[in-house]
Design an enzyme around this catalytic site. Structure first.
Site, short mmCIF file in Angstrom:
data_model
loop_
_atom_site.label_atom_id
_atom_site.label_comp_id
_atom_site.label_asym_id
_atom_site.label_seq_id
_atom_site.Cartn_x
_atom_site.Cartn_y
_atom_site.Cartn_z
N GLY A 1 58.45 42.13 23.21
CA GLY A 1 57.86 40.92 22.64
C GLY A 1 57.76 39.84 23.69
O GLY A 1 57.81 40.12 24.90
N LYS B 1 59.81 34.24 25.41
CA LYS B 1 60.52 33.20 24.67
C LYS B 1 61.52 33.82 23.69
O LYS B 1 62.70 33.48 23.68
CB LYS B 1 59.48 32.33 23.94
CG LYS B 1 60.06 31.10 23.33
CD LYS B 1 58.95 30.18 22.81
CE LYS B 1 59.53 29.24 21.78
NZ LYS B 1 58.89 29.32 20.48
N GLU C 1 61.58 44.23 27.15
CA GLU C 1 60.24 44.49 27.68
C GLU C 1 59.39 43.30 27.24
O GLU C 1 58.83 43.31 26.15
CB GLU C 1 59.77 45.82 27.10
CG GLU C 1 58.90 46.60 28.04
CD GLU C 1 57.49 46.09 28.00
OE1 GLU C 1 57.17 45.21 28.84
OE2 GLU C 1 56.73 46.52 27.15
N CYS D 1 50.82 43.94 27.09
CA CYS D 1 51.68 43.20 28.01
C CYS D 1 51.28 43.53 29.45
O CYS D 1 51.63 42.80 30.36
CB CYS D 1 53.15 43.45 27.74
SG CYS D 1 53.53 45.16 27.63
C1 UN1 Z 1 52.68 47.04 25.81
O1 UN1 Z 1 51.67 46.37 25.93
O2 UN1 Z 1 53.71 46.57 25.23
O3 UN1 Z 1 50.59 50.54 30.05
C2 UN1 Z 1 52.76 48.45 26.21
C3 UN1 Z 1 49.99 50.28 29.00
C4 UN1 Z 1 50.39 51.04 27.76
C5 UN1 Z 1 51.58 50.41 27.13
C6 UN1 Z 1 51.57 48.93 27.00
N1 UN1 Z 1 50.68 52.39 28.10
O4 UN1 Z 1 49.08 49.47 28.95
#
Ligand code: UN1
Length: 513
Positions: free
Chosen positions: A244, A247, A266, A300
Site C-alpha cells: 500500500g 503513508k 511493499e 506501484c
Molecule cells: C504492484 O503494483 O503492487 O511488476 C505490483 C509489476 C507487477 C506487480 C506490481 N508484476 O508491475
C-alpha cells in the site's frame, strides 16, 4: 457502454449480497457495515459485501491458530501438492477471474488476464520451492560437533493487499506462505472485495477435496481503521505483509514494530527510466507508454519519471505526445481500450490536485490532465493521461501520484541522470534504455540505481514472479514473490549437535566444575 459479466459472476460464486469471512471452505454469515462495489468502467453496482466485525476477526484468528498446529506438520512437498492443485483450478478460471479483476478494479482485460497468470506462475514456483526449503550446513569449530540451519514455519501470516493488484499480490504471499507451512489471513482492499471473494471460492474447492482443515487460508473483508490497527498490533500474527502507500506503510511498520513482529513492506515507488543517446527510441517509447499509462498509472511499478538526454529529448517528446494523442481510453473490458478508468472518483480528485500542483510549482503540462465526460464516461473515473516537464526537486515530483502522470526531465551527462534518478524518497523500480555497455553497467553498479529492481532495455513495470519483488528507502525494504523471498515466511533455527562424550565450549573457554 454496457458489458454484461453476470455469467462470469455466477461462475465465480459472486451473489448480489456476499459474506466477508471465509476460513477455507466455510463462509461465515457476516453482519458488519455493508460495502457496495461499483465498476469504475460503467459506474454500475456489481454486488455488496457484509464486512467482518471484530468478533468475526477473533474467531478467524482462533481457527487459524488451530489450523497452524496441523498444517505445519504436513510435509512441505505435500503442502506443495495442494498449491499445485490451486494452480490448476486457477487455470480453469483465468478468463472469468481476469474479467472480474478488470471490471471491479478498472485495469484492461489483458492486464486482468496477466494478473491471474501471475497467480498461476507463483503457484508453479511455490510447488518447486516446497522441495527446496534449504538451510546451510556449517563446520563446527568443535570436535565431533555438527552445525546446520533449518527453516521452520512461522505461524499466521497477515496479508494486506492493495486495490491495484486485487488477486496476484495475495497469491505471491499466500502460495509461498502455504508451502512454508504457514497459515494466512487475508485483508484485501475494500475497493476490490469481490475479487478476493472470488479467489476464495476458487481455492475452497481444492481445500475441500483435500480435507484441508479450516483456518489455513482465511479471508477477512474489513475496511475499518480500528480493525486494521488491531490486526497490525495482534501478537498472534508474527508476520504482516503489507502492500500500500508509504503513508499507511509507516503506520503499519510502527504498529508491528512496537510488538517486534516481522513485516514485509511493499510501499510506494517513484520509478524512473533513463533514456540515453544510444537508446533504441522505438523500444523506449513503447516501454514508457506501457509503464506510464498501463493500469492507468496505478501500479506501484508505474513509470513516473523519464530522464532523457539532451540530444534525443525533443525527438522523444514529440513522438511520445503523438502516441498519447491517440491512446484509446474507455471501458476496461472493451478490447480496443488501452487506458481504462481510475479506480474511483477519489483517485480522480487526487489526480486533478496533482496536476494543479505541478502547474503551481512551475511545471509545463504538455498533454492530458482532464476528466472525460459524455457517452461511455458516465462513471466519472476516466482521465486523459498527462505528461509534464518538471524539475526533479518539485514537492509533487518527489511524491508518488497514483495516476497516469508522467514527468519529463532533461540531462546531459549520465552521472547527473543517475543523481536525479536516485534523488527521491522511494526506491522500487528503475530502468535504463541504452545499447552502450559502459552506461548500462554503470547503472547496475554500486554507484548506479538505488532501487530494488533495476532493468536494462525493459520498462519499470511488469516484473516476472521469479525475481524477488520490492524496493528500498521509503518503498519499505520488503521482498516478496520469487528468488529466496520465501525465507521471510519462515523462522531460521541454528542447530549444533554434539556427538562426542566431551563438552567442549566454543571459543576454547575452560570452565571446569
Ligand atoms: C504492484 O503494483 O503492487 O511488476 C505490483 C509489476 C507487477 C506487480 C506490481 N508484476 O508491475
Amino acid at each position: 457502454m454496457k458489458i454484461d459479466i453476470s455469467k462470469e459472476l455466477k461462475q465465480l460464486g459472486i451473489s448480489e449480497v456476499n459474506n466477508g469471512v471465509c476460513t477455507g471452505t466455510e463462509w461465515k454469515t457476516t453482519s458488519g457495515a455493508v460495502v457496495e462495489s461499483f465498476s469504475p468502467s460503467d459506474g454500475e453496482l456489481i454486488a455488496t459485501v457484509n464486512q467482518a466485525t471484530a468478533a468475526d476477526y477473533h474467531e478467524v484468528v482462533e481457527k487459524a491458530k488451530d489450523a497452524f498446529k496441523v498444517w505445519r506438520m504436513v510435509p512441505a512437498p505435500k503442502r506443495g501438492e495442494i498449491v499445485r492443485q490451486i494452480g490448476l483450478e486457477l487455470r480453469k478460471y483465468k478468463e472469468p477471474l481476469g474479467k472480474l479483476v478488470s471490471y471491479e478494479m478498472g485495469k484492461i482485460y489483458q492486464e486482468g488476464l496477466g494478473e491471474v497468470q501471475e497467480m498461476i506462475d507463483i503457484c508453479d514456483f511455490a510447488v518447486g520451492q516446497s522441495r527446496q526449503l534449504y538451510g546451510f550446513t556449517m563446520h563446527s569449530e568443535r570436535e565431533k560437533h555438527r552445525m546446520y540451519d533449518q527453516y521452520h514455519p512461522l505461524g499466521i501470516v497477515g496479508v494486506v493487499s492493495a486495490f491495484n493488484f486485487p488477486v496476484a499480490v495475495w497469491a505471491w504471499n499466500a502460495m509461498i506462505a502455504m508451502v512454508a507451512g504457514d497459515v494466512v489471513i487475508w485483508k484485501p482492499s475494500s475497493k476490490v472485495f469481490l475479487c478476493a471473494i472470488a479467489v476464495h471460492n476458487i481455492v475452497a474447492r481444492v481445500l475441500k477435496e483435500n480435507d484441508i482443515p479450516e483456518g489455513v487460508l482465511n479471508l477477512v473483508a474489513a475496511g475499518s481503521r480500528e480493525l486494521g490497527d488491531e490486526f497490525f498490533s495482534d501478537k498472534n500474527i508474527p508476520l504482516v505483509s503489507f502492500t500500500g502507500s508509504t503513508k499507511i506503510g509507516k503506520k503499519v511498520g510502527g504498529l508491528v514494530g512496537q510488538r517486534l513482529g516481522k513485516t514485509i513492506l511493499e510501499l510506494g515507488g517513484n520509478n524512473a527510466i533513463i533514456i540515453t543517446p544510444d537508446a533504441d527510441l522505438e523500444m523506449a517509447l513503447r516501454a514508457v507508454v506501457f509503464g506510464a499509462v498501463g493500469t492507468c498509472g496505478q501500479r506501484c511499478t508505474s513509470t513516473r519519471r523519464i530522464i532523457v538526454h539532451d540530444s534525443v529529448y525533443d525527438d522523444f517528446k514529440k513522438r511520445l505526445i503523438a502516441i498519447y494523442e491517440q491512446l484509446p481510453i474507455g471501458h476496461a473490458l472493451d478490447e480496443k481500450t488501452l487506458v481504462g478508468p481510475l479506480v474511483d472518483r477519489w483517485a480522480v480528485d487526487t489526480y486533478l490536485a496533482a496536476i494543479e500542483k505541478v502547474k503551481a510549482e512551475g511545471g509545463n503540462l504538455l498533454i492530458g490532465g482532464e476528466v472525460l465526460s459524455g457517452e461511455g464516461y458516465e462513471s466519472g473515473c476516466f482521465v486523459t493521461p498527462a505528461i509534464a516537464e518538471v524539475e526533479n526537486h518539485y514537492e509533487i515530483v518527489q511524491d508518488e501520484t497514483f495516476a497516469p502522470l508522467l514527468y519529463m526531465i532533461r540531462y546531459s551527462v549520465l552521472e547527473e541522470a543517475i543523481r536525479i534518478h536516485n534523488d527521491v524518497p522511494q526506491g522500487l523500480s528503475s530502468a535504463i534504455f541504452s545499447t552502450h555497455m559502459l552506461e548500462t553497467e554503470k547503472f547496475l553498479s554500486h554507484e548506479g540505481s538505488d532501487c530494488g529492481i533495476a532493468n536494462v532495455n525493459i520498462g519499470t513495470s511488469g516484473a516476472e514472479i521469479g525475481g524477488a519483488f520490492g524496493g528500498e528507502k521509503e518503498t519499505g525494504g520488503g521482498r516478496e514473490s520469487g528468488s529466496d523471498a520465501w525465507k521471510a515466511y519462515m523462522r531460521r533455527q541454528t542447530n549444533t549437535i554434539n556427538y562426542s562424550t566431551e563438552l567442549p565450549l566454543a571459543q576454547g573457554i575452560e570452565f571446569n566444575v
